[in-house]
Enzyme design. Structure first.
Site, PDB file in Angstrom:
ATOM      1  N   GLY A 118      -1.371   6.811   7.846  1.00  0.00           N
ATOM      2  CA  GLY A 118      -0.203   6.775   6.959  1.00  0.00           C
ATOM      3  C   GLY A 118      -0.128   8.024   6.095  1.00  0.00           C
TER       4      GLY A 118
ATOM      5  NE  ARG B  42       6.403  -0.002  29.031  1.00  0.00           N
ATOM      6  CZ  ARG B  42       7.037  -0.983  28.427  1.00  0.00           C
ATOM      7  NH1 ARG B  42       6.540  -2.195  28.422  1.00  0.00           N
ATOM      8  NH2 ARG B  42       8.152  -0.756  27.784  1.00  0.00           N
TER       9      ARG B  42
ATOM     10  CG  ASP C  49     -12.052   3.119   6.982  1.00  0.00           C
ATOM     11  OD1 ASP C  49     -13.129   3.717   6.853  1.00  0.00           O
ATOM     12  OD2 ASP C  49     -11.940   2.001   7.521  1.00  0.00           O
TER      13      ASP C  49
ATOM     14  CB  THR D  10      -6.142   6.193   1.864  1.00  0.00           C
ATOM     15  OG1 THR D  10      -5.550   4.931   1.541  1.00  0.00           O
ATOM     16  CG2 THR D  10      -7.552   6.189   1.329  1.00  0.00           C
TER      17      THR D  10
ATOM     18  CG  ASP E 200      -4.461   1.500   0.771  1.00  0.00           C
ATOM     19  OD1 ASP E 200      -3.415   1.385   0.111  1.00  0.00           O
ATOM     20  OD2 ASP E 200      -4.538   1.214   1.974  1.00  0.00           O
TER      21      ASP E 200
ATOM     22  CG  ASP F 234      -9.294   1.743   1.488  1.00  0.00           C
ATOM     23  OD1 ASP F 234      -9.164   2.947   1.756  1.00  0.00           O
ATOM     24  OD2 ASP F 234      -8.785   0.834   2.173  1.00  0.00           O
TER      25      ASP F 234
ATOM     26  NE  ARG G 191      -3.878  -1.467   5.371  1.00  0.00           N
ATOM     27  CZ  ARG G 191      -4.102  -0.522   6.252  1.00  0.00           C
ATOM     28  NH1 ARG G 191      -3.937  -0.777   7.520  1.00  0.00           N
ATOM     29  NH2 ARG G 191      -4.489   0.681   5.889  1.00  0.00           N
TER      30      ARG G 191
HETATM   31  O1  F6P Z   1      -3.301   2.589   4.229  1.00  0.00           O
HETATM   32  C1  F6P Z   1      -2.226   2.805   3.408  1.00  0.00           C
HETATM   33  C2  F6P Z   1      -1.193   1.738   3.528  1.00  0.00           C
HETATM   34  O2  F6P Z   1      -0.311   2.197   2.590  1.00  0.00           O
HETATM   35  C3  F6P Z   1      -1.568   0.279   3.302  1.00  0.00           C
HETATM   36  O3  F6P Z   1      -1.780  -0.094   1.980  1.00  0.00           O
HETATM   37  C4  F6P Z   1      -0.420  -0.441   3.946  1.00  0.00           C
HETATM   38  O4  F6P Z   1      -0.729  -1.737   4.333  1.00  0.00           O
HETATM   39  C5  F6P Z   1      -0.163   0.402   5.118  1.00  0.00           C
HETATM   40  O5  F6P Z   1      -0.532   1.722   4.764  1.00  0.00           O
HETATM   41  C6  F6P Z   1       1.223   0.328   5.636  1.00  0.00           C
HETATM   42  O6  F6P Z   1       1.376   1.225   6.677  1.00  0.00           O
HETATM   43  P1  F6P Z   1       2.663   1.341   7.620  1.00  0.00           P
HETATM   44  O7  F6P Z   1       3.670   0.341   7.169  1.00  0.00           O
HETATM   45  O8  F6P Z   1       3.140   2.724   7.450  1.00  0.00           O
HETATM   46  O9  F6P Z   1       2.157   1.058   8.967  1.00  0.00           O
END
Ligand code: F6P
Length: 366
Positions: free
Chosen positions: A17, A94, A127, A149, A151, A153, A195
């Protein structure tokens, strides 16, 4: 890719992300590498650009010159593009019968790096992406990881870039919700990203003046949250703000999933409905979502990202491959990638922000 000859060419990619600060890392790593006289290549969309040669009709690998990285420190997103579906060890393909399977193309990446005489990769990711980078390093690819990130984490670093900006955005949103909550005497439930960990919810909840903060690390009881709302009502504070990380879960229960692929979602709606039922109050829910990932990084994230990018180049220079740059105290250090991946950094019960929040009267629903 041998370490016995001088570095001539490095590559940079961004995976997973997006997070505010990615472009700042790209700029710093590029300028520092150019300063050393190295050539810099940008791989587009994670590893897709090196596997496919062309991505969306454009070259998969592009030269990163001083001009290419000009004026991007403040920009959100990534000039290289990214993907959350680009794990080269298990790429979705695929099958002839129309069903989807996976294919391991990691060997091709190592081969392409050799062919293109790329001496090292700066892999910017969270991660998942750093796990991939670590596995590629084990296969012979010289890698330096940069921790990204929102997050926050990742282990081994005090903080990841992107987190501070996400906290800022979330804090602002919580502040704005106060107006409506107070004017209408409502309970407002706001769902934030996170998450497996609740770092964004915890820091923005405290800064934004939330009454209840729910994080994955502390399973909640809806009755205890309702009690907090009732207590506030009884004391004349007839509104409440509940901040909930998307991965929060009730005691003995599971997190809420948006769909069968494991995407998180729905917890704010669920809590708002349950609180309306338990308290008889008007409740509303909202999901802040990708607003937390987008836009310009705040100054502290820009500086952290620039420091990480420059440090990644120093690591390559010093031959510290298979490491991740990390902030520890005031210093940027190189830590072995294997220490940084594998497990994530969760909020411990004795975390100072948790203790502070409890002293302020904030409920965790426990
Ligand atoms: O890891 C970052 C994060 O923002 C999470 O908190 C979230 O669940 C996730 O990415 C969402 O990612 P996407 O919707 O872009 O797949």
């Amino acid at each position: 890719m041998s370490s016995d000859r001088p570095i001539r060419r490095i590559a940079i990619n961004t995976g997973g992300g997006d997070a505010p600060g990615l472009n700042a890392v790209i700029r710093a790593a590029t300028l520092a590498a150019l300063h050393n006289g190295w050539e810099v290549l940008g791989i587009r969309r994670g590893y897709m650009g090196i596997l496919e040669r062309e991505v969306d009709g454009e070259p998969g690998v592009i030269p990163l010159t001083a001009h290419a990285v000009r004026g991007i420190t403040h920009l959100g997103g990534t000039i290289l593009g990214t993907t959350t579906r680009g794990n080269p060890f298990g790429l979705e393909v695929r099958q002839p019968d129309g069903t989807w399977g996976t294919m391991d193309r990691s060997g091709e990446i190592v081969g392409r790096f050799r062919e293109m005489e790329i001496d090292a990769l700066v892999a910017i990711g969270g991660d998942g992406s750093l796990n991939i980078a670590h596995a590629l390093h084990e296969k012979g690819l010289p890698v330096i990881g940069v921790p990204k990130t929102i997050d926050n984490d990742l282990r081994a670093t005090d903080v990841t870039f992107g987190f501070a900006t996400a906290v800022e955005v979330a804090t602002d949103a919580i502040g704005r919700l106060h107006s409506t909550a107070e004017a209408h005497q409502r309970v407002m439930v706001v769902q934030l990203m996170g998450r497996h960990t609740g770092w964004i919810a915890l820091e923005s909840g405290v800064a934004g003046g939330a009454d209840v903060i729910l994080v994955p690390e502390v399973p909640y009881s809806i009755e205890l949250i309702a009690e907090k709302v009732r207590e506030r009502d009884a004391s004349g504070r007839r509104f409440s703000i509940v901040v909930v990380a998307e991965g929060a879960r009730p005691r003995g229960g599971e997190p809420s999933y948006a769909d069968p692929t494991g995407r998180y979602g729905g917890i704010a709606d669920r809590i708002a409905a349950e609180l309306a039922e338990a308290t008889g109050k008007e409740t509303r829910s909202m999901v802040l979502g990708h607003m937390q990932r987008g836009g310009s990084p705040i100054a502290s994230d820009r500086n952290l990202a620039l420091r990480f990018g420059a440090a990644a180049v120093r690591c390559i220079q010093e031959g510290a491959l298979g490491t991740m740059v990390a902030l520890q105290g005031q210093s940027i250090r190189a830590v072995p990638l294997k220490e940084a991946v594998g497990d994530i950094k969760r909020i411990e019960p004795d975390n100072d922000m948790i203790i502070t929040a409890r002293q302020l009267g904030i409920s965790f629903g426990d």
